[in-house]
Design a protein around this motif. Structure first.
Motif, PDB file in Angstrom:
ATOM      1  N   ARG D  73       0.847  -1.194   0.000  1.00  0.00           N
ATOM      2  CA  ARG D  73       0.000   0.000   0.000  1.00  0.00           C
ATOM      3  C   ARG D  73       0.879   1.239   0.000  1.00  0.00           C
ATOM      4  NH1 ARG D  73      -4.115   0.709   4.668  1.00  0.00           N
ATOM      5  NH2 ARG D  73      -3.043   2.709   4.578  1.00  0.00           N
ATOM      6  N   ILE D  74       0.287   2.325  -0.357  1.00  0.00           N
ATOM      7  CA  ILE D  74       0.936   3.619  -0.266  1.00  0.00           C
ATOM      8  C   ILE D  74       1.216   3.901   1.210  1.00  0.00           C
ATOM      9  CG2 ILE D  74      -1.193   4.946   0.054  1.00  0.00           C
ATOM     10  CD1 ILE D  74      -0.217   6.830  -2.104  1.00  0.00           C
ATOM     11  N   ASP D  76       1.605   5.698   4.898  1.00  0.00           N
ATOM     12  CA  ASP D  76       0.570   6.319   5.697  1.00  0.00           C
ATOM     13  C   ASP D  76       0.551   7.839   5.536  1.00  0.00           C
ATOM     14  OD1 ASP D  76      -1.499   6.152   7.695  1.00  0.00           O
ATOM     15  OD2 ASP D  76      -0.048   7.030   9.083  1.00  0.00           O
ATOM     16  N   ARG D  78       1.858   9.652   3.059  1.00  0.00           N
ATOM     17  CA  ARG D  78       1.505  10.000   1.695  1.00  0.00           C
ATOM     18  C   ARG D  78      -0.014   9.918   1.496  1.00  0.00           C
ATOM     19  NH1 ARG D  78       3.365   9.997  -3.605  1.00  0.00           N
ATOM     20  NH2 ARG D  78       1.575  10.668  -4.847  1.00  0.00           N
ATOM     21  N   GLN D  79      -0.626   8.898   2.090  1.00  0.00           N
ATOM     22  CA  GLN D  79      -2.077   8.777   1.982  1.00  0.00           C
ATOM     23  C   GLN D  79      -2.779   9.984   2.614  1.00  0.00           C
ATOM     24  OE1 GLN D  79      -3.829   6.259   0.283  1.00  0.00           O
ATOM     25  NE2 GLN D  79      -5.295   7.934   0.511  1.00  0.00           N
ATOM     26  N   GLN D  80      -2.295  10.363   3.779  1.00  0.00           N
ATOM     27  CA  GLN D  80      -2.876  11.544   4.445  1.00  0.00           C
ATOM     28  C   GLN D  80      -2.688  12.811   3.620  1.00  0.00           C
ATOM     29  OE1 GLN D  80      -2.214  12.426   8.610  1.00  0.00           O
ATOM     30  NE2 GLN D  80      -1.485  10.350   8.977  1.00  0.00           N
ATOM     31  N   ASN D  82      -2.212  12.979   0.397  1.00  0.00           N
ATOM     32  CA  ASN D  82      -3.094  12.883  -0.775  1.00  0.00           C
ATOM     33  C   ASN D  82      -4.482  13.416  -0.421  1.00  0.00           C
ATOM     34  OD1 ASN D  82      -1.174  11.760  -2.398  1.00  0.00           O
ATOM     35  ND2 ASN D  82      -2.031   9.683  -2.408  1.00  0.00           N
ATOM     36  N   ASP D  83      -4.992  12.948   0.706  1.00  0.00           N
ATOM     37  CA  ASP D  83      -6.355  13.314   1.089  1.00  0.00           C
ATOM     38  C   ASP D  83      -6.481  14.795   1.430  1.00  0.00           C
ATOM     39  OD1 ASP D  83      -6.873  10.654   0.733  1.00  0.00           O
ATOM     40  OD2 ASP D  83      -6.922  10.160   2.878  1.00  0.00           O
TER      41      ASP D  83
END
Lengths: 242, 242, 242, 242
Positions: D73-74, D76, D78-80, D82-83
Motif C-alpha cells: 500500500r501507499i 501512511d 503519503r495517503q494523508q 493525498n487526502d
C-alpha cells in the motif's frame, strides 16, 4: 558539514585564504569575523598581500566574535588581530567594529542591523573550545554572553601566567546561537595535539565538555584540517562529510 | 558590479582561482560553468593541484555555457575544457554535463532541476562577446539559443581558418537571461587588446554591438581585470564600481 | 520572471499580500520598499490587520524607492504611504526611513549598510514607468537619481493639475541598477488600461520608452497581474514565464 | 527563531498559508516538504483554492519528510497528504516524490541533487516529536534514518489501535541534521494540549526527551502558534524571539 583534509598546515591555510578572499570581492557589504591565535597565522600571510591597500574592499567590515576586556587598554583579541592582520593589511579603522564591556549587550543587534555576518573563520582549542565557549561552562543557549574566568575554570589555569591584573574576570563571546546565524562558517584545525578534540567534535556526542561538538548543526560549515589533526578520524565514519 | 583591478595576469588568475575554489568547498551540491580559451589558463593551473583527486569535491558539477557542435566528435569547447581542466584535474565524467545539438533545448531545464548555477566564470572577447553571444547577433532576450555562424557574422571571418568541414553552422550559447540567474558571475579580462572593449562594456551604452555591456545588470558580478585591460578606464568614473 | 495571472484585482492583491507577509516574519532584519498609488490599495487592506501592533515585526524596516520632495512638507509618496499603510498599520517611525532632497545621495549606501533590500513591491503605469523611471527620460544606467519634471516630460502633463507650487522640479527615484540588487522583486499590474504596457514590458524590446521592459533581467521577479491586464498577452509566448 | 503568537487557529493557519504560497511563486525550482496531521488542515484549505490548477506552479516539487511504510500500500503519510492536499489541489504526480522503504537510503541525495529543500512546514506533538523524531529515541546526529516502533517506544502505545498488521515495524524520518539544511523552516503549533511541550521546546533544555527542542539551532525558523499553545510561555523570556 563539509570536511576537507589537507596535507599540511600550509595547504590548510591556503584553502582558508581562498575562502576569505572570495567572500570579500563581492558587490555588497560583507561582514566578517575572523580569528586570532596561532592557527590562522599563515592564512593571514596569504591574505594580506592581496588586500593591503586594495581600493575594492571598502565594502568589508570586521567584527569580533570574542574579547577579553582589559582596563585602560584595547582588548586582548583586538590587540592580537591588530598585530596579525588589521595593521599589516592597512584596514581602515572605520571598517573595524570593536567589542568591549560597554557594547557587548548591543553588539549583535548592530551586526543584525548591518545584514548579519557573512563569514566567520574560527579555530578550535585542544580542549574543544571555540570563540570563548570554554568547557564545561559553555552555554549553547546563548547569543553573545559573558563567561566567567575563575578558579573553577580549568582553561584559566593553563593561561594563568599571562593574566594581567587589569584583565576582566570574564570573557565576552558569541554563543552557539550566534554562530548558527552566520552565513558561512569555516573551522580550521591543525596539529596532532588537536586530533583527539577534532575526533570528538565531529564524531562524538554534542556536549559542553567539548563545545565545538555543537557546530555540526551549522548548515554551511567547512571544516579544514591538516593530516595531523585528522589522524584519529575513522575514514569510514567521515565518508559522509567529505 | 564589483570591479577589481589586479596588477597583472598572474594576480587576476589567482583571484579568480580563490573564488572558484571557495565556491566548491561547501556542504551542498554546487553547479559551475567555467570558461575555456586562453584567459583562464593560469587560473586552472592554480586550481588543479588543489582539486585533483580531492575526495571532498564529489558535490561539484560542471556545466557548459556554450558549445560548437562538431559531427562525430566531441564539441569544441568541451574538448578545450578537457585539455585545460577536466582531464588534468581528474574530474569524474559523472560530474560533467555535456551540451550538444541533441540536448540544448532541455539543458537549462536540467540545470534548474539541479538547483541552478552557483558560479560562472567567463571571459570577454576584444569584440565584447561573452559565451557565444557575438556582436551584433547577440539576442539579449534569450536563455540558451543557437546563433548562426555565416558570412554575415564578422566574428566568423577571424576564425575562418580553423573551421572544420564537420563543424555545425551554429553555436549554442546561454543568453543574457540565463546569465542573470547565475548566483555568482565572474568576468576575467586581461591584456591591452581588450582595453577598449572593457571600457565600452563597463562605461558605454548597453548594446548588442558590445554584448558584455548587458552584464552590468547582474546583481552579483565580480569583474577581475589586469592593469593593461584597465588602462582606458576613467578612474573617476569607475570609483562607484570599486 | 515568474508570471502569475490571477482572475481579478482581489486575487492579485491577495497573492501580493501573501508575499509581503511571508517575507516579514523571519528571524533577521528585513528591509522592504513598497509602492504607493491605487494598485496596492487592497493589498494593504489584506496586510494591515495582520501586522497592526504585531510585536513580532520590530525587525522590518521600510525604505522609499522614489519621492517627490515638497518644500516645508513631507514628500508626496511618503504622505501617500502614511495614509495607505504606515498610519493604519501603526508602524513605528523608527522603522521608516524617509527619502528627501537632503539624503538622496546617501540613501542607497544606507540601505547597503543595512544589508540591502529584501523585498520591493512596485506597480507599473500605463506608460510603462516603474518607480519614477519615466519614459523617455528613464536612465537604465543609474542607481538612485533625480529625474527632471519639466515641459518636455510628457508624464508631467497628465498630472499638471495636481502640481503644487512648492513641489520640486524633479523626482528622486531608484534606477534599474538599484532594482537589480533587490533580493525579491514583485510587480503588480491590474486593469485593461495597462494591458498594452504589460504586453510591451514582457514581450516587447527593452527600451526607455517603456521603462518596465528592463525589469525582465531581474533574477527573482514575480509579476502578478489580473486577467484584464493580461488580456493582450499571447498565451503561446508567455508559456515560458509561467 | 522568530516566534509569532496568533490569536487563534485560523490566524495561525493563514500566516502559515501566506508563507507557503509566497515561497512557491518564484522563478526557480522550489522543493517543499509539508506536514500531514490535523494541525495544517485549515492551512491547506487556504492554500488549495490558490494553487488548484494554477499553471504557474510547475516549478514546485513536493518531498516527504517522514513515512510509515505499509506493505502493498501507499505509505501512511503519503495517503494523508493525498487526502488533505495533493488530490484536492490537483498536484501532478510528477511533482510529488514518494518516500518508501526502497528509496530512503537515497532520498536525501535526490533532494540535494535538486538543490535542497526550500521550505519545510512541520507540526509538533504534545510529546515534543517533530517529523518522526520520537522521544526518547530521536537521534539528533542523523540525516534520514529509520526509527523502530516497538514495545519500548512509548509513542507507539498511544497509537496501538490504529496499527495495521501490514505496517512496518519502523518509521522513516528526516533527522535534525536534515532539517538544519532546509532553507526556511516553519513550525506550527496550536491548542492548549501542546502548551507544555511548546514551552519546553522553546525555553527548556535541548534533549531527545523533547525532540523539538533541537530546532532552536535552525537559522531561519518561524514558529507560529496560537494563544492557547502559547499560554505557558513567560512573556519576559520570549521577548528575544519576537
Amino acid at each position: 558539514m563539509k570536511l576537507v583534509i589537507t596535507k599540511d598546515y600550509k595547504a590548510m591555510s591556503e584553502l582558508a585564504a581562498h575562502i576569505v578572499l572570495s567572500e570579500m570581492f563581492v558587490d555588497k557589504r560583507v561582514n566578517v569575523a575572523i580569528t586570532a591565535g596561532r592557527t590562522p597565522k599563515l592564512m593571514y600571510e596569504q591574505i594580506i598581500p592581496v588586500i593591503k591597500g586594495n581600493p575594492s574592499l571598502k565594502n568589508v567590515h570586521y567584527y569580533m566574535f570574542d574579547e577579553t576586556p582589559i582596563t585602560h587598554r584595547i582588548g586582548d583579541n583586538r590587540q592580537q588581530l591588530n598585530d596579525l592582520f588589521f595593521t599589516p593589511a592597512l584596514i581602515p579603522s572605520v571598517q573595524i567594529h570593536p567589542l568591549d564591556e560597554h557594547n557587548d549587550d548591543d553588539y549583535e543587534a548592530q551586526i543584525e542591523a548591518a545584514g548579519g555576518l557573512d563569514l566567520m573563520v574560527i579555530g578550535m582549542g585542544a580542549d574543544g573550545h571555540f570563540c570563548a565557549n570554554m568547557p564545561p561552562k559553555a552555554d549553547f543557549d546563548q547569543y553573545m554572553y559573558r563567561i566567567n574566568i575563575d578558579e573553577s575554570f580549568p582553561w584559566q589555569k593553563r593561561y594563568q601566567d599571562s593574566v594581567l591584573p587589569e584583565q576582566s574576570t570574564y570573557m565576552i563571546t558569541m554563543g552557539a546561537k550566534s554562530l548558527m546565524k552566520v552565513k558561512r562558517l569555516v573551522l580550521i584545525v591543525n596539529g596532532s595535539e588537536k586530533a583527539e578534540a577534532l575526533k570528538a567534535a565531529i564524531l562524538g556526542p554534542v556536549t559542553t565538555l567539548l563545545p565545538a561538538s555543537i557546530l555540526r548543526y551549522h548548515p554551511n560549515l567547512t571544516v579544514i584540517v591538516d593530516e595531523e589533526a585528522a589522524a584519529l578520524l575513522d575514514r569510514q565514519e567521515i565518508q559522509k562529510f567529505l
